[in-house]
Scaffold this active site. Structure first.
Site, mmCIF file in Angstrom:
data_model
loop_
_atom_site.group_PDB
_atom_site.id
_atom_site.type_symbol
_atom_site.label_atom_id
_atom_site.label_comp_id
_atom_site.label_asym_id
_atom_site.label_seq_id
_atom_site.Cartn_x
_atom_site.Cartn_y
_atom_site.Cartn_z
ATOM 1 N N SER A 163 0.821 -1.222 0.000
ATOM 2 C CA SER A 163 0.000 0.000 0.000
ATOM 3 C C SER A 163 0.842 1.253 0.000
ATOM 4 O O SER A 163 1.722 1.409 0.857
ATOM 5 C CB SER A 163 -0.807 0.093 1.299
ATOM 6 O OG SER A 163 -1.924 -0.671 1.248
ATOM 7 N N HIS A 203 -8.291 0.628 -7.717
ATOM 8 C CA HIS A 203 -7.566 0.732 -8.979
ATOM 9 C C HIS A 203 -7.205 -0.653 -9.450
ATOM 10 O O HIS A 203 -6.957 -1.541 -8.637
ATOM 11 C CB HIS A 203 -6.273 1.539 -8.801
ATOM 12 C CG HIS A 203 -6.527 2.956 -8.440
ATOM 13 N ND1 HIS A 203 -5.967 3.562 -7.352
ATOM 14 C CD2 HIS A 203 -7.309 3.884 -9.022
ATOM 15 C CE1 HIS A 203 -6.399 4.802 -7.272
ATOM 16 N NE2 HIS A 203 -7.219 5.020 -8.272
ATOM 17 N N HIS A 234 -6.128 -9.116 -0.890
ATOM 18 C CA HIS A 234 -6.086 -9.249 0.570
ATOM 19 C C HIS A 234 -7.204 -10.147 1.090
ATOM 20 O O HIS A 234 -8.293 -10.179 0.516
ATOM 21 C CB HIS A 234 -6.247 -7.871 1.230
ATOM 22 C CG HIS A 234 -5.150 -6.907 0.921
ATOM 23 N ND1 HIS A 234 -5.223 -6.030 -0.141
ATOM 24 C CD2 HIS A 234 -3.958 -6.692 1.521
ATOM 25 C CE1 HIS A 234 -4.105 -5.304 -0.165
ATOM 26 N NE2 HIS A 234 -3.327 -5.675 0.822
ATOM 27 N N TYR A 272 -8.855 -9.477 3.729
ATOM 28 C CA TYR A 272 -9.936 -8.634 4.267
ATOM 29 C C TYR A 272 -10.923 -8.171 3.204
ATOM 30 O O TYR A 272 -11.994 -7.688 3.517
ATOM 31 C CB TYR A 272 -9.389 -7.436 5.058
ATOM 32 C CG TYR A 272 -8.559 -6.451 4.269
ATOM 33 C CD1 TYR A 272 -9.131 -5.580 3.355
ATOM 34 C CD2 TYR A 272 -7.186 -6.389 4.459
ATOM 35 C CE1 TYR A 272 -8.362 -4.681 2.641
ATOM 36 C CE2 TYR A 272 -6.408 -5.497 3.758
ATOM 37 C CZ TYR A 272 -7.005 -4.648 2.846
ATOM 38 O OH TYR A 272 -6.236 -3.767 2.141
ATOM 39 N N GLU A 273 -10.552 -8.346 1.928
ATOM 40 C CA GLU A 273 -11.503 -8.019 0.857
ATOM 41 C C GLU A 273 -12.487 -9.169 0.642
ATOM 42 O O GLU A 273 -13.403 -9.058 -0.167
ATOM 43 C CB GLU A 273 -10.741 -7.753 -0.442
ATOM 44 C CG GLU A 273 -9.870 -6.514 -0.374
ATOM 45 C CD GLU A 273 -8.883 -6.438 -1.529
ATOM 46 O OE1 GLU A 273 -9.106 -5.623 -2.433
ATOM 47 O OE2 GLU A 273 -7.914 -7.212 -1.521
ATOM 48 N N ALA A 279 3.120 -2.108 4.025
ATOM 49 C CA ALA A 279 2.986 -1.035 5.009
ATOM 50 C C ALA A 279 2.636 -1.724 6.325
ATOM 51 O O ALA A 279 1.852 -2.671 6.337
ATOM 52 C CB ALA A 279 1.858 -0.100 4.593
ATOM 53 N N MET A 294 -1.385 -6.403 7.234
ATOM 54 C CA MET A 294 -2.468 -7.261 6.742
ATOM 55 C C MET A 294 -2.093 -8.015 5.466
ATOM 56 O O MET A 294 -2.951 -8.295 4.629
ATOM 57 C CB MET A 294 -3.718 -6.415 6.504
ATOM 58 C CG MET A 294 -4.189 -5.682 7.757
ATOM 59 S SD MET A 294 -5.535 -4.552 7.419
ATOM 60 C CE MET A 294 -5.497 -3.522 8.912
ATOM 61 N N SER A 295 -0.820 -8.316 5.301
ATOM 62 C CA SER A 295 -0.413 -9.013 4.069
ATOM 63 C C SER A 295 0.822 -9.871 4.337
ATOM 64 O O SER A 295 1.133 -10.201 5.475
ATOM 65 C CB SER A 295 -0.089 -7.981 2.977
ATOM 66 O OG SER A 295 1.058 -7.233 3.326
ATOM 67 N N ASN A 339 3.098 3.866 10.815
ATOM 68 C CA ASN A 339 2.452 4.398 12.027
ATOM 69 C C ASN A 339 2.867 3.559 13.215
ATOM 70 O O ASN A 339 3.370 2.451 13.048
ATOM 71 C CB ASN A 339 0.919 4.311 11.865
ATOM 72 C CG ASN A 339 0.459 2.883 11.580
ATOM 73 O OD1 ASN A 339 0.497 2.419 10.436
ATOM 74 N ND2 ASN A 339 0.071 2.171 12.618
ATOM 75 N N HIS A 395 -6.336 5.500 7.388
ATOM 76 C CA HIS A 395 -5.694 4.855 6.239
ATOM 77 C C HIS A 395 -4.935 5.864 5.377
ATOM 78 O O HIS A 395 -3.858 5.570 4.848
ATOM 79 C CB HIS A 395 -6.739 4.108 5.406
ATOM 80 C CG HIS A 395 -6.170 3.413 4.208
ATOM 81 N ND1 HIS A 395 -5.175 2.457 4.298
ATOM 82 C CD2 HIS A 395 -6.424 3.542 2.881
ATOM 83 C CE1 HIS A 395 -4.863 2.028 3.082
ATOM 84 N NE2 HIS A 395 -5.598 2.683 2.214
HETATM 85 N N1 HPA Z 1 -2.009 -2.396 11.719
HETATM 86 C C1 HPA Z 1 -2.259 -3.299 10.753
HETATM 87 N N2 HPA Z 1 -1.938 -3.091 9.487
HETATM 88 C C2 HPA Z 1 -1.318 -1.945 9.166
HETATM 89 C C3 HPA Z 1 -1.035 -0.962 10.137
HETATM 90 C C4 HPA Z 1 -1.398 -1.211 11.482
HETATM 91 O O1 HPA Z 1 -1.171 -0.400 12.403
HETATM 92 N N3 HPA Z 1 -0.425 0.069 9.488
HETATM 93 C C5 HPA Z 1 -0.332 -0.299 8.172
HETATM 94 N N4 HPA Z 1 -0.882 -1.502 7.983
#
Ligand code: HPA
Length: 275
Positions: free
Chosen positions: A31, A62, A84, A86-87, A114, A212-213, A236, A248
């Site tokens: 991402s 996209h 993913h 989660y989709e 990410a 998440m990947s 983050n 996000h």
């Molecule tokens: N948690 C889970 N997935 C993420 C995060 C997070 O804080 N930041 C970017 N992807």
């Protein structure tokens, strides 16, 4: 399962027809890390939805695409966009692009993502070399009948993220002045970010970053015998650590900021592969 492998072989044949012989390296961009694609010379591409049997879906709606081109004199297949869990996709769908990339010729898979920091010393914008992972998604892409011709029933997961590539990357990063952390990545299902209790639990389990990947793709790539390198872009601090809600768009902004360092690092890793 054999039907899935047929889909994978069809995908690899399609790529051969459209893009020529497959490169040695499959590079997956996480991402917000699309900036890496700007460093790709002489590229040719196909959209996910053109490839037989592929799901076309990415986080931002996209079309995902595969681009073939050169980074630092090394030919790569760049995967922009991911599937993913989660989709609502299955583990087999999540790992299909990486399996096709390997069937198409990749011997090394570089997975980027990410991630949120669980380790309190990490800051947004840092890069982290994945040393090892915890698969906390609750699923495994190898569930079901095994095709022994493609990989072992019970593949070993020691040194899943190639220690030689990790050492090279850390060495090169130091020379380039890039802050490169090292740590354990936990892969979760998402899409909700972690609760404070989940963050505490992961900290207790020696997790350094969460996302998440990546974990399912790494398992599938190892099953097929590929060498794996994983790099997290810390976007983050995990929710409870900083005490304010996560957004996000913020995650994407920090990923974009780290893209420059990421491309320099990947170029250095690829460069070292050739030598
Ligand atoms: N948690 C889970 N997935 C993420 C995060 C997070 O804080 N930041 C970017 N992807």
């Amino acid at each position: 399962m054999n039907e899935e492998w047929n889909t994978i072989d069809r995908g690899a044949r399609f790529l051969k027809e459209r893009l020529g012989t497959g490169p040695d390296v499959h590079l997956v961009l996480g991402s917000g890390l699309g900036g890496v694609a700007h460093g790709l010379e002489d590229s040719r591409s196909v959209r996910f939805d053109e490839i037989p049997g592929w799901t076309n879906s990415t986080v931002d709606g996209h079309a995902g695409e595969l681009r073939r081109g050169w980074i630092a004199g090394v030919e790569v297949l760049l995967q922009m966009g991911r599937i993913h869990l989660y989709e609502g996709h299955t583990a087999a769908q999540v790992v299909r692009p990486v399996r096709v990339g390997i069937a198409y010729g990749a011997k090394t898979v570089i997975l980027t993502n990410a991630a949120g920091a669980i380790n309190e010393a990490f800051r947004a914008g840092d890069l982290m070399m994945i040393e090892d992972h915890l698969n906390l998604t609750g699923v495994n892409p190898l569930t079901g009948p095994n095709n022994d011709g493609r990989g072992e029933r019970f593949p070993d997961m020691t040194n899943l993220y190639c220690s030689k590539l990790r050492a090279t990357a850390l060495d090169r990063a130091a020379h380039l002045g890039i802050v490169l952390r090292s740590g354990v990545y936990a892969g979760v299902n998402g899409p909700s970010y972690e609760t404070p209790s989940e963050v505490r639990m992961m900290a207790g389990m020696s997790v350094d970053a969460v996302g998440m990947s990546t974990v399912l793709e790494a398992i599938a790539a190892r099953h097929m015998g590929a060498r794996i390198c994983g790099i997290s872009c810390i976007t983050n601090q995990a929710a409870s650590i900083r005490g304010v809600p996560l957004r996000h768009d913020e995650v994407k902004m920090f990923a974009a900021k780290a893209s420059d360092d990421l491309i320099r690092l990947i170029a250095a890793i690829l460069d070292s592969q050739e030598g």
